[in-house]
Design an enzyme around this catalytic site. Sequence first.
Site, PDB file in Angstrom:
ATOM      1  N   THR A 164       0.807  -1.073  -0.159  1.00 15.94           N
ATOM      2  CA  THR A 164      -0.127   0.028   0.080  1.00 15.94           C
ATOM      3  C   THR A 164       0.874   1.725  -0.019  1.00 15.94           C
ATOM      4  O   THR A 164       0.737   2.220  -1.210  1.00 15.94           O
ATOM      5  CB  THR A 164      -1.211  -0.126   1.043  1.00 15.94           C
ATOM      6  OG1 THR A 164      -1.893  -1.108   1.249  1.00 15.94           O
ATOM      7  CG2 THR A 164      -2.100   1.502   1.331  1.00 15.94           C
ATOM      8  N   TYR A 184      -5.503  10.896   8.865  1.00 15.70           N
ATOM      9  CA  TYR A 184      -5.972   9.352   9.320  1.00 15.70           C
ATOM     10  C   TYR A 184      -6.684   8.933  10.154  1.00 15.70           C
ATOM     11  O   TYR A 184      -6.529   8.734  11.053  1.00 15.70           O
ATOM     12  CB  TYR A 184      -4.838   8.569   8.916  1.00 15.70           C
ATOM     13  CG  TYR A 184      -5.206   7.212   8.473  1.00 15.70           C
ATOM     14  CD1 TYR A 184      -5.804   7.029   7.431  1.00 15.70           C
ATOM     15  CD2 TYR A 184      -5.233   6.160   9.218  1.00 15.70           C
ATOM     16  CE1 TYR A 184      -6.341   6.093   6.792  1.00 15.70           C
ATOM     17  CE2 TYR A 184      -5.602   4.642   9.273  1.00 15.70           C
ATOM     18  CZ  TYR A 184      -6.535   5.079   7.761  1.00 15.70           C
ATOM     19  OH  TYR A 184      -6.871   3.981   7.700  1.00 15.70           O
ATOM     20  N   HIS A 228      -2.757  -2.391  -5.673  1.00 12.99           N
ATOM     21  CA  HIS A 228      -2.185  -3.347  -5.854  1.00 12.99           C
ATOM     22  C   HIS A 228      -3.769  -4.185  -6.299  1.00 12.99           C
ATOM     23  O   HIS A 228      -4.590  -3.829  -5.431  1.00 12.99           O
ATOM     24  CB  HIS A 228      -1.058  -3.600  -4.860  1.00 12.99           C
ATOM     25  CG  HIS A 228      -1.814  -3.560  -4.011  1.00 12.99           C
ATOM     26  ND1 HIS A 228      -3.041  -4.506  -3.054  1.00 12.99           N
ATOM     27  CD2 HIS A 228      -1.964  -2.784  -2.645  1.00 12.99           C
ATOM     28  CE1 HIS A 228      -3.462  -4.173  -1.556  1.00 12.99           C
ATOM     29  NE2 HIS A 228      -2.539  -3.254  -1.346  1.00 12.99           N
TER      30      HIS A 228
HETATM   31 ZN   LIG Z   1      -3.233  -1.237  -0.415  1.00 11.71          ZN
END
Ligand SMILES: [Zn+2]
Length: 460
Positions: free
Chosen positions: A78, A160, A243
Amino acid sequence: MLIHQLLWLAVCCGFATSEHRGNDTEKQSTPVTHPLLLVSFDGFRADYLKTYSFPHFQKFVSDGVRVGYLTNVFTTKTFPNHYSLVTGLYAESHGILASRMYDPQTHKTFTIGDTDPSWWEEATPIWVSVQNSGYKSAAAMWPGSDLKIKNSTATHFLPYSPKVTFQERIGNLTKWLKDDSDVRFAALYWEEPDRSGHRYGPNNTVEMAKALKEVDNNIGLLMEQLQQANLWGKINVILTSDHGMTQCSEERLIKLDNCLNRTDYSVVDLTPVAAIMPLNNVSRVYNLLNKCHPQMKVYMKENIPERLHYKYNERIQPIILVAEEGWTIVQNGSLPRLGDHGYDNSLPSMHPFLAAHGPAFRKGYHLSNFNSIDIYPLMCHLLGIQALPNNGSFVKVRCMLESETCADLAVTVGIVIGVLIVLTTLTCLFRLMKSRGPSPSRPFARLELQDDDDDDPLLD
Ligand SMILES: [Zn+2]
Ligand SMILES: *[C@@H]1O[C@H](CO)[C@@H](O)[C@H](O)[C@H]1NC(C)=O
Ligand SMILES: *[C@@H]1O[C@H](CO)[C@@H](O)[C@H](O)[C@H]1NC(C)=O
Ligand SMILES: *[C@@H]1O[C@H](CO)[C@@H](O)[C@H](O)[C@H]1NC(C)=O
Ligand SMILES: *[C@@H]1O[C@H](CO)[C@@H](O)[C@H](O)[C@H]1NC(C)=O
Ligand SMILES: *[C@@H]1O[C@H](CO)[C@@H](O)[C@H](O)[C@H]1NC(C)=O
Ligand SMILES: *[C@@H]1O[C@H](CO)[C@@H](O)[C@H](O)[C@H]1NC(C)=O
Ligand SMILES: *[C@@H]1O[C@H](CO)[C@@H](O)[C@H](O)[C@H]1NC(C)=O
Ligand SMILES: *[C@@H]1O[C@H](CO)[C@@H](O)[C@H](O)[C@H]1NC(C)=O
């Protein structure tokens, strides 16, 4: 000679349509009026689009661009890939190499959730460049956007938190875009379908269908919110991912404890790409690992294949282990996740999707693939900012743009062959006529009109 010149002309014009003129930095002088929104749905494997139904996505691409798949960067994790999207750099060049890292110079350790910006400083993300060009940016949870990289967060950002819903993220973004006309670049991150992919494994089609239906609904919500903010059709939107995902299994475990003692090494990262620091005898540890398991490749740092672009960085450890697709490396123990990613970036299961919509993009266009690092020069072009040195190329992605003249190689070759056949036929006719009598007409004059640009959409 006339025929020779015409042939040359035909060949040149044919290829000019598929060739990129000039370098990537020189075409960026046009003033920008449309903002750009980059959206990542984590772990959205390209072929989910073939296996599941996506009504909202279909609507999005019906008058936009669809790309078969992206070749992402190694490791297919990620953080490395999100940073590659916004810098155009391979992991070895931007320094975010994995989800867990060790820096031998600072002796610091990185894990997901780390808020120390020093890890990100080897590159400059696009939102910082946008701000350095006098515009503003907005980000909802995009990795790194809430940290002071080069002394600067995104102009507007959300710290976040996985608890903030998709609706709240897009709600904040559209508000920033609407209220602040200086915002030119916006980025949005969402954790699905990655979360479900890990938990259930991508082969669990019942659970994946549920997760992907929700993702599709979020695409619908995104379009609706942009419409309500009067931005839809005026904003350029890129939907993509970092991904893919592959199925793992209890039967495909590689146990390091079966091969060497834990006192011989320390482990920085474990699976599917392990980063190993031998503690005393490097070659002994290498030899033990090298004969450990047939489904695990073992590289001394200096022998990591160049094609992975995962070698020239201090944060890459002396020994790297790469599991074969679907295999999991553990020290001793059971399977941690039913689905995983991080494997070789040449594997189709690791490849993410991409789609784009907006005034800059073609309508109903399909491209087979390009590299995820190419998105950075595309975005710089759309924003009219100078791209920093990067590993991407504008050549392939430019075909997505309405303003670019583009034909694929097959069409171009077809045109060239066609022109050659016509020329040969006419040459024969010309000779025939010449041999029949004095007739100085010039049948080739018309040919020059045939070299117009070919805008046929690709045929898949
Ligand atoms: Zn990811
Ligand atoms: C690209 O073009 C710009 C502006 O013309 C120039 O300054 C730069 O050196 C060129 N870069 C390369 C790699 O040719
Ligand atoms: C960082 O940014 C702040 C204000 O945002 C400024 O006062 C400070 O000088 C900057 N530091 C550096 C090293 O650029
Ligand atoms: C913005 O996000 C916050 C959570 O961080 C949320 O409480 C708020 O409702 C959101 N705003 C909009 C306009 O959606
Ligand atoms: C997952 O599905 C793929 C494609 O259907 C299949 O080839 C693979 O063997 C499956 N993996 C497992 C672990 O069942
Ligand atoms: C691991 O350590 C044990 C006990 O010290 C030793 O007997 C064994 O040979 C070691 N195994 C390896 C692979 O080094
Ligand atoms: C390191 O291991 C290799 C092979 O196992 C051995 O030949 C060598 O003597 C060892 N070196 C040291 C310094 O122990
Ligand atoms: C590994 O697991 C096995 C079985 O669970 C256990 O017998 C063994 O002691 C474990 N070894 C280590 C080094 O934890
Ligand atoms: C990628 O780009 C960076 C920055 O320009 C450069 O230093 C590096 O050598 C490039 N990598 C490759 C493989 O070309």
